[in-house]
Design a protein around this motif. Sequence first.
Motif, mmCIF file in Angstrom:
data_model
loop_
_atom_site.group_PDB
_atom_site.id
_atom_site.type_symbol
_atom_site.label_atom_id
_atom_site.label_comp_id
_atom_site.label_asym_id
_atom_site.label_seq_id
_atom_site.Cartn_x
_atom_site.Cartn_y
_atom_site.Cartn_z
ATOM 1 N N SER A 194 34.238 43.574 32.556
ATOM 2 C CA SER A 194 34.950 42.859 33.521
ATOM 3 C C SER A 194 36.461 43.051 33.642
ATOM 4 C CB SER A 194 34.854 41.269 33.491
ATOM 5 O OG SER A 194 35.776 40.864 32.243
ATOM 6 N N CYS A 232 37.889 44.633 37.049
ATOM 7 C CA CYS A 232 39.119 43.628 37.793
ATOM 8 C C CYS A 232 40.361 44.453 38.031
ATOM 9 C CB CYS A 232 39.525 42.460 36.750
ATOM 10 S SG CYS A 232 40.639 41.446 37.480
ATOM 11 N N TYR A 257 39.592 46.787 40.811
ATOM 12 C CA TYR A 257 39.368 45.802 42.259
ATOM 13 C C TYR A 257 40.740 45.511 42.633
ATOM 14 C CZ TYR A 257 38.575 41.864 45.339
ATOM 15 O OH TYR A 257 38.429 40.996 46.256
ATOM 16 N N PRO A 298 34.336 39.404 43.671
ATOM 17 C CA PRO A 298 34.723 38.117 43.022
ATOM 18 C C PRO A 298 33.484 37.372 42.357
ATOM 19 C CG PRO A 298 35.720 38.553 45.226
ATOM 20 C CD PRO A 298 34.760 39.614 44.972
ATOM 21 N N LEU A 313 33.165 38.991 38.993
ATOM 22 C CA LEU A 313 33.866 38.338 37.897
ATOM 23 C C LEU A 313 33.627 37.142 37.611
ATOM 24 C CD1 LEU A 313 37.205 40.179 39.325
ATOM 25 C CD2 LEU A 313 35.549 40.857 37.677
ATOM 26 N N TRP A 320 32.747 36.246 33.808
ATOM 27 C CA TRP A 320 33.918 35.273 33.011
ATOM 28 C C TRP A 320 33.139 33.984 32.824
ATOM 29 C CZ3 TRP A 320 38.545 36.754 36.577
ATOM 30 C CH2 TRP A 320 39.153 38.088 36.335
#
Length: 327
Positions: free
Chosen positions: A41, A45, A48, A92, A95, A99
């Motif tokens: 991730s 991230c 992104y 989104p 993630l 997470w």
Amino acid sequence: MKRKLKHLMLIMSAYNKTDVHPSTFILIGIPGLEAAHIWISIPFCVVYLLALLGNFSLLLIVKTDSSLHEPMYLFLCMLAVADLIVCTTAVPKLLSLFWFHDGEIRFEACLTQVFLIHSCSTMESGFFLAMAFDHYIAICNPLRHSAILTHSSVVGMGLAIVLRGTALLSPHPFLLQWLPYCRTNVISHTYCEFMALIKIACAETRIRRAYSLIVAFLTGGVDFILIICSYVLILHTVFHLPSKDARLKTLGTCSSHVCVILVSYTPAFFSFLTHRFGHQVAPHVHIFVANIYLLIPPMVNPIIYGVRTKKIQDRFLKFFNLSKPLN
């Protein structure tokens, strides 16, 4: 262990074997790499955020600088918008899954993801073709470039590309909505994808697969063939130029476009072919490449044009210099 147990209980509670139209699906991420989700991730991230920064900066610079209101930069802005929609539709939620182990997604939201990702990807392919046409006219028929690619024709081409993507991909959510899902509601993917949902349906899907294949060929396949044809004609014109410097300079104007096409089409073709024919490819490899396809092109496209196109590079530097506070 408790976290895994909680996740399994969520799956069991969200799905009833007698329910052929579940209200929710469960995304499980990248199969076999669940333990590495938190580490995966981090680069996802970062990529992104860079994609958001690069594309929004590009849109702002082109909007505020009237000298960049040319066909190539307008098509580039259209591509940037499509890139932003594609990655923001998927990342989104991806993630959140990595997470917080939040893999639950409502049926309607899943179908919306399918439509936006596939339709905007189709639009991206169309914008690549439009940019190739712009290069073809600029190199092979430069005296008529401004007469052929007027602002109204550029807007018309953009609308045609959007309408094509919308019209051809609109049936996808309905084709999926009418299917029964009596086996499972667990999707072995990080986002909702047409073929991922087809695989968990418990009904005959041959016609739906055929329609998806035909649409893919009529959009990405035909676009790619026409792009190749345009570059064959461009090369034919370039090799008839009198000097080596003129040939290199002309080819240099196409380098950014070629790089962007390679970055975008390579993972797209790999993902498409492995989904349908690559049964020996490990699932985690396919899904990882599918995520690369959503993330890397939106990040790389503005960087390539920012580095290799002097006009945009100059505006980037000017924009950030003006943004600095005066001492």
